[in-house]
Design a protein around this motif. Structure first.
Motif, short mmCIF file in Angstrom:
data_model
loop_
_atom_site.label_atom_id
_atom_site.label_comp_id
_atom_site.label_asym_id
_atom_site.label_seq_id
_atom_site.Cartn_x
_atom_site.Cartn_y
_atom_site.Cartn_z
N ASP A 8 0.77 -1.32 0.11
CA ASP A 8 0.18 0.09 0.29
C ASP A 8 1.00 1.47 -0.25
OD1 ASP A 8 -2.42 -1.69 0.15
OD2 ASP A 8 -2.79 -1.29 2.24
N ILE A 9 1.96 1.14 0.94
CA ILE A 9 2.55 2.03 0.82
C ILE A 9 3.08 2.96 -0.44
CG2 ILE A 9 5.26 3.25 1.93
CD1 ILE A 9 4.14 2.09 4.83
N LYS A 12 1.00 4.31 -2.61
CA LYS A 12 0.73 5.28 -2.37
C LYS A 12 1.42 6.33 -3.27
CE LYS A 12 -2.56 4.19 1.54
NZ LYS A 12 -2.88 4.58 2.63
N GLU A 13 3.19 5.98 -2.71
CA GLU A 13 4.00 7.03 -2.90
C GLU A 13 4.60 7.31 -4.92
OE1 GLU A 13 6.16 8.46 -1.19
OE2 GLU A 13 5.21 8.33 -0.23
#
Length: 115
Positions: A8-9, A12-13
């Protein structure tokens, strides 16, 4: 790109990077393309008409050289402006598609975790 293997990170990035690129692409007003089209239109079309009228009637070599130079650079300018404009449009479409895919994957992951 395989978004399902990204965390997820990371998604998102990546989404932030793609969004920033898209904003920059949309914000580009195409001044270079506009100037090239403007110059190319007048230099190529205008010189084409002038070239047949003036340069072929036995004018000095400098006049013929200027005519042909404007004709050639105008054609190059039109071609460059067309290609640059086409490339910018393709880039915007690709960035938007990437943004949509990232958002879909984030939505899928957030709803899959809620189940």
């Amino acid at each position: 790109m395989n978004f399902s293997s990204m965390s997820d990170i990371e998604l998102k990035e990546y989404g932030k990077v793609i969004s920033a690129d898209y904003i920059n692409a949309v914000g580009d007003k195409g001044v270079t393309s506009s100037l090239c089209f403007f110059y190319g239109f007048f230099a190529f079309i205008g010189t084409l008409i002038w070239c047949f009228d003036e340069a072929m009637t036995g004018k000095p070599i400098i006049v013929q050289t200027v005519n042909y130079s404007l004709l050639i650079t105008g054609a190059i300018s039109l071609f460059y402006a067309y290609r640059k404009d086409k490339a910018m449009a393709k880039n915007r479409i690709l960035l938007k598609e990437e943004m949509i895919e990232v958002e879909k994957e984030l939505f899928k992951k957030s709803h899959h975790g809620a189940l």
